[in-house]
Design a protein around this motif. Structure first.
Motif, mmCIF file in Angstrom:
data_model
loop_
_atom_site.group_PDB
_atom_site.id
_atom_site.type_symbol
_atom_site.label_atom_id
_atom_site.label_comp_id
_atom_site.label_asym_id
_atom_site.label_seq_id
_atom_site.Cartn_x
_atom_site.Cartn_y
_atom_site.Cartn_z
ATOM 1 N N ARG A 19 37.206 30.015 56.902
ATOM 2 C CA ARG A 19 35.925 29.762 57.554
ATOM 3 C C ARG A 19 35.884 28.347 58.152
ATOM 4 O O ARG A 19 35.342 28.133 59.240
ATOM 5 C CB ARG A 19 34.794 29.957 56.543
ATOM 6 C CG ARG A 19 33.400 29.847 57.158
ATOM 7 C CD ARG A 19 32.308 30.112 56.147
ATOM 8 N NE ARG A 19 32.331 31.515 55.718
ATOM 9 C CZ ARG A 19 32.622 31.911 54.473
ATOM 10 N NH1 ARG A 19 32.947 31.006 53.546
ATOM 11 N NH2 ARG A 19 32.619 33.187 54.161
ATOM 12 N N SER A 22 37.846 28.338 61.317
ATOM 13 C CA SER A 22 37.126 29.134 62.325
ATOM 14 C C SER A 22 35.955 28.362 62.900
ATOM 15 O O SER A 22 35.735 28.344 64.114
ATOM 16 C CB SER A 22 36.637 30.439 61.688
ATOM 17 O OG SER A 22 37.721 31.271 61.342
ATOM 18 N N GLU A 29 37.693 34.013 66.005
ATOM 19 C CA GLU A 29 37.585 35.409 65.572
ATOM 20 C C GLU A 29 37.675 36.317 66.795
ATOM 21 O O GLU A 29 37.280 35.939 67.905
ATOM 22 C CB GLU A 29 36.272 35.611 64.836
ATOM 23 C CG GLU A 29 35.071 35.227 65.680
ATOM 24 C CD GLU A 29 33.838 34.950 64.841
ATOM 25 O OE1 GLU A 29 32.818 35.596 65.115
ATOM 26 O OE2 GLU A 29 33.896 34.093 63.938
ATOM 27 N N ARG A 32 33.089 40.750 65.785
ATOM 28 C CA ARG A 32 32.195 40.812 64.619
ATOM 29 C C ARG A 32 31.945 42.286 64.284
ATOM 30 O O ARG A 32 31.864 43.138 65.168
ATOM 31 C CB ARG A 32 30.871 40.114 64.928
ATOM 32 C CG ARG A 32 30.964 38.606 65.072
ATOM 33 C CD ARG A 32 30.706 37.900 63.765
ATOM 34 N NE ARG A 32 30.811 36.443 63.891
ATOM 35 C CZ ARG A 32 30.334 35.596 62.991
ATOM 36 N NH1 ARG A 32 29.685 36.060 61.933
ATOM 37 N NH2 ARG A 32 30.500 34.304 63.140
ATOM 38 N N ARG A 38 32.980 38.515 60.286
ATOM 39 C CA ARG A 38 34.079 38.112 61.158
ATOM 40 C C ARG A 38 35.235 39.112 61.078
ATOM 41 O O ARG A 38 35.573 39.597 59.999
ATOM 42 C CB ARG A 38 34.595 36.718 60.765
ATOM 43 C CG ARG A 38 33.535 35.631 60.761
ATOM 44 C CD ARG A 38 34.140 34.343 60.181
ATOM 45 N NE ARG A 38 33.098 33.408 59.784
ATOM 46 C CZ ARG A 38 32.880 32.222 60.347
ATOM 47 N NH1 ARG A 38 33.616 31.838 61.365
ATOM 48 N NH2 ARG A 38 31.921 31.432 59.905
#
Length: 307
Positions: A19, A22, A29, A32, A38
């Motif tokens: 995370r 990202s 990513e 979604r 993600r």
């Protein structure tokens, strides 16, 4: 497509790590899920592993991004990081030697306080800018730039990457010497350390001729010093006397040498500088490598035996 948890598991990292990368745009990513979770594409695992490798090398996040985006060359970034690591290691080695200097059991309370004062003036890793500045001030003002640069390069000691406590102390004392009131007052101004005869305008010397010729004489004398030979007449002394004669526009005769000896003996010296330089450049127990100052002393002594 895989979830953030699946990607973290395959890469052997935590979800928090994925995370983090990202959120900073290093690991975009691909999509979604319907629930807003993600999803990462098939290239994400290799990209994540590359990020981890770069971060393991302690590359900052902005540098990692430039490598990933191919905006910067990896080789250049690694070379820069290597220079930084080398500098940090040198700083640690100098700091360690300074601490060992203070921890020596035979050091009295007064000596320890004096050492601590001297060490407080040294940066880690140390630099030689103050030493070079001292020589630029010491040399004649109108000396050609290339000659002055060669003298400074030869006079400034090469600092060890892994010094002994004694070398740290010698460097601290040398820095105090070149930054003290006598040195700062300015040898050119006739204050502090004084002015060598060759630097005084109107005395007949051509400094550029002298400083261009002396390195050869010093190299010849250094060979004699390494061999442990006492000062004597020979090639080194002939070169030394000839250089001084040329700088004065004179012929190298027996009468000239007899007059040169007292002239040089009366000059201002910086023997303390050369003593400390020898200590810095030669770790014990090895014999000291001849410095220009040691070579000059040998040549003057050789001149005295023939004058």
């Amino acid at each position: 497509m895989c979830s953030i948890g699946q990607l973290a598991e395959r890469a052997g990292v935590t979800v928090k790590t994925v995370r983090f990368y990202s959120d900073r745009g290093l690991l975009p990513e691909a999509a979604r899920s319907g629930g807003g979770h993600r999803r990462y594409g098939p290239d994400a695992l290799d990209r994540l592993r590359l990020i981890r490798s770069l971060r393991t090398l302690d590359l900052p996040v902005p540098d990692v991004r430039r490598v990933l985006d191919q905006d910067d060359d990896l080789e250049d970034l690694v070379a820069r990081q290597l220079r930084e690591v080398t500098s940090r290691l040198a700083a640690l080695r100098w700091r360690e030697a300074a601490l060992r200097l203070l921890a020596e059991s035979d050091c009295t309370v007064r000596e320890r306080a004096e050492r601590l004062r001297l060490i407080g003036t040294v940066s880690f890793p140390p630099g030689t800018a103050a030493i070079a500045r001292f020589w630029r001030c010491w040399l004649p003002a109108r000396l050609p730039a290339r000659v002055a640069a060669a003298v400074v390069d030869r006079a400034v000691p090469a600092l060890p990457d892994a010094p002994t406590p004694a070398q740290v102390l010698a460097f601290a004392r040398l820095q105090e010497f070149v930054t003290g009131p006598c040195a700062v007052a300015g040898p050119r101004a006739g204050a502090g350390l004084g002015v060598p005869e060759v630097h005084v305008p109107g005395k007949g010397y051509r400094p550029a001729v002298l400083y261009e010729g002396l390195p050869e004489a010093f190299e010849l004398a250094a060979a004699e010093l390494r061999a442990g030979r006492a000062p004597h007449a020979g090639e080194a002394l002939d070169c030394f006397a000839a250089v001084h004669a040329a700088a004065l526009g004179r012929r190298d005769t027996a009468d000239f040498r007899r007059g040169l000896h007292p002239l040089l003996a009366a000059e201002t010296r910086v023997d303390r500088y050369w003593q400390l330089t020898a200590e810095i450049e030669t770790p014990p127990p090895g014999p000291p490598e001849p410095t220009p100052g040691a070579a000059d002393n040998w040549l003057r002594a050789a001149l005295g035996t023939t004058a």
